[in-house]
Design an enzyme around this catalytic site. Structure first.
Site, PDB file in Angstrom:
ATOM      1  N   ALA A 179       0.829  -1.205   0.000  1.00 23.52           N
ATOM      2  CA  ALA A 179       0.000   0.000   0.000  1.00 23.52           C
ATOM      3  C   ALA A 179       0.860   1.251   0.000  1.00 23.52           C
ATOM      4  CB  ALA A 179      -0.923  -0.010   1.223  1.00 23.52           C
ATOM      5  N   ASP A 196       3.231  -9.785  12.074  1.00 23.54           N
ATOM      6  CA  ASP A 196       4.270  -9.073  11.306  1.00 23.54           C
ATOM      7  C   ASP A 196       4.947  -8.023  12.186  1.00 23.54           C
ATOM      8  OD1 ASP A 196       5.836  -8.554   9.100  1.00 23.54           O
ATOM      9  OD2 ASP A 196       4.437  -7.144   8.197  1.00 23.54           O
TER      10      ASP A 196
END
Length: 641
Positions: A22, A133
């Site tokens: 993104a 993550d």
């Protein structure tokens, strides 16, 4: 995207970051008049329906989290194939940038940052959300030192739908747990492993594993032992070394069970850097042992043994009876001898033993007088804060009341320092989440929190009790009042369609409303200068002061003049390779974005010794060229062909 308004609310101001998944923009929320960060999915993901479903589901789940160390998610939306997440805007840098700027961090800073990350993880895990993550790139540090974890819940959607996008995993594989590297089930302990790697990098300034490719690094996480931090730098405190080694155990069962357990050790270590105070330190005491496999052959062998002739069974039975009889006799003799020795020794010692009295609740002087009468000695070994006993009173003794001690023995005691006092910080004028952090730093608790309308912005603390500067006992509660913003008053939207700009402005003013954005567009059915559309319908009740946008006709659009066709143009570009102390290979990828379409136009492996590389790119009009080194965005330039 710059200048575009998403959801008729978020005005894009500037690009502030981006990655393989993104692009991140700074935007202004027109409704609440505040800055926000908007993460917009790259075009290559918007047609993957399964990914979009998981992206929306996980993002909405993460939006339910509310914690001072987690970046708030305000909104999730979609508009014209543009999928976006609206988040809290953080004015600061990533932890990765902080490490690059400062090298290895000081032990106390490592503990403080790690504690805030663990608190964020603990809150998420309690709400059944796993990050998956955790890495320094996803941890923000504000200008005033607050730690914020971002991208909660998003990683789960990414890992399941973008596995072929290798550029997305290059930055994460250095922090992935062994089970993630194997593609196995991940849980809260996977986040704890990743946090352990982040702590390793903070305290040593380096990563435990590095390699030529993501696969080689992943294999190291699975197979290779992690070099203990103290072997790299023996000045690293033992507690930090132990916490990191326990967090990064390859066997999940040997790691901390929960982030709460990790937090307990971090908090203990904060005030005892040099003392070995780790609670959950069992990862070296329970080595994995290989158990024999119970297979068909083992079962068959067992059956053969059971089916031996009765003659052998009788012999074995006689032998067992003789052994059992001898064992009983021997046990009796040992027990009798031990009992006799105990009574003889007890009789010998009783002449010089006294019973220890209760010293708790006495002053040291009182305890010494009492001890001297019995031939005992008192030694003060420590002073501790205590809310139950006044200063100078004994709160603990090394031998409890009623136990025996030899005359002349020393009884160690701990005395009270009284109630630990802290100074109330000023939280009035702070955002409510900052207030919680300030109180936690002073070991104070959040008390009764109420809300009131005021002229201050929403979520700002209006007042507090006790006041800032007052001294109170550690652990005390602080009450405060949070602003709900100005009390809203409702009004009715007037009819603006059919009027001109001046009339629309006067109508809005009469209803205590404001004129918002004015858009001019061609409209064949409406004369020039006349309003043909308004952002809120007439008759609707809205808050006073709301801005109403209008669209004004430019009349009939003139016939366009034919434009000459543009021919594709090819240009040569030179790009500098990343600097490196040692020559190494770098995977280079060059993308061009033209008319909203993104295309890979160059992909090669170069050695940093080449300093730069050259390639030609063909395009028309405005083209954005983006260069990635080892999957991380290095540079972006806009070119007109």
């Amino acid at each position: 995207m710059i200048g575009k308004t998403l959801g008729n609310r978020y005005e894009i101001i500037e690009k502030i970051g981006g990655g393989g998944m993104a692009l991140v923009y700074k935007a202004r929320c027109r409704l609440l008049n505040r800055f926000v960060a908007i993460k917009v999915l790259r075009k290559e993901f918007v047609h993957d329906e399964e990914f979009i479903k998981k992206f929306n589901r996980e993002s909405q789940a993460a939006a339910s989290l509310s914690h001072p160390n987690i970046v708030n998610i305000y909104d999730v939306g979609e508009e014209d194939d543009t999928y976006y997440i609206v988040m809290e805007y953080i004015n600061g840098i990533t932890l990765k940038q902080h490490i690059r700027n400062n090298g290895k961090l000081k032990p106390l800073e490592v503990i403080n940052i790690s504690t805030h990350i663990a608190e964020a993880l603990n809150h998420a895990h309690e709400n059944h959300i796993i990050h998956r993550d955790i890495k320094p790139h996803n941890i923000m540090i504000t200008k005033d030192g607050q730690v914020k974890v971002t991208d909660f819940g998003i990683a789960r959607a990414v890992t399941s739908s973008t596995i072929t996008q290798t550029s997305n995993t290059i930055g994460s594989v250095h922090y992935s747990s062994p089970e993630q590297a194997k593609g196995r089930y991940t849980d809260a302990k996977s986040d704890i492993y990743s946090l352990g790697i982040v702590m390793y990098e903070m305290i040593t300034g380096i990563l435990p594993f590095d390699g030529d490719s993501p696969i080689s690094v992943a294999l190291m996480h699975i197979q290779d032992p992690i070099k203990p931090p103290r072997e790299i730098d023996n000045s690293i405190p033992l507690n930090i070394d132990k916490i990191i080694r326990k967090s990064t155990q390859k066997d999940k069962s040997l790691r901390y069970d929960t982030a709460e357990e990790l937090l307990k050790d971090l908090r203990l270590s904060k005030n005892n850097l040099e003392d070995d105070v780790i609670l959950f330190n069992d990862f070296e005491d329970s080595p994995t042992q290989a158990m024999p496999i119970i297979d068909d052959e083992s079962i068959n062998n067992n059956k053969v043994t059971e089916s031996s002739p009765k003659r052998n069974n009788k012999k074995n039975s006689k032998k067992k009876k003789r052994v059992a009889t001898l064992a009983i006799i021997l046990a009796f003799l040992i027990t009798a001898g031990a009992a006799l020795g105990f009574f003889l020794l007890q009789g010998y010692l009783n002449d010089d033993e006294v019973q220890v009295p209760n010293f708790i609740g006495s002053t040291v002087e009182e305890a010494k007088l009492k001890a001297e009468e019995l031939g005992l000695n008192i030694s003060v070994v420590k002073e501790e804060y205590n809310s139950e006993y006044e200063k100078g009173i004994i709160i603990e003794q090394s031998k409890n009341e009623g136990r025996t001690a030899i005359e002349g023995s020393v009884i160690d005691v701990i005395i009270s320092q009284g109630i630990e006092v802290v100074t109330i910080p000023k939280i009035a004028g702070q955002y409510y989440n900052n207030a919680e952090i300030l109180l936690n730093d002073k070991d104070l608790k959040k008390g009764n929190v109420t809300e009131e309308f005021s002229d201050l912005p929403v979520n700002i603390v209006i007042s507090q009790s006790p006041e800032a500067g007052e001294e109170v006992a550690k652990g005390s509660k602080v009450d405060y009042v949070i602003s709900k913003g100005p009390e809203s008053k409702l009004t009715t939207v007037p009819t603006l369609i059919g009027s001109n700009v001046d009339s629309a402005k006067n109508s809005l003013s009469a209803y205590d409303l404001k004129l918002g954005d004015i858009t001019y567009e061609f409209n064949e059915r409406v004369p020039e200068g006349i309003v043909y559309e308004q952002s809120q319908p007439s008759g609707k009740e809205v808050e006073e002061g709301t801005a109403i946008n209008i669209s004004i006709s430019k009349g009939t659009e003139p016939a366009p003049e034919p434009e000459p066709e543009e021919e594709p143009v090819t240009k040569n570009f030179k790009f500098k390779l990343p600097k490196s102390e040692e020559d190494r290979d770098v995977q280079v990828q060059v993308y061009k974005t033209e008319d909203g379409e993104r295309e890979l136009v160059y992909e090669e492996v170069h050695n940093t010794s080449e300093k730069e590389f050259e390639t030609s790119i063909t395009g028309e009009g405005d083209v954005t060229i983006t260069v990635y080194y080892d999957g991380e965005e290095a540079q972006t330039k806009d070119v007109k062909f």
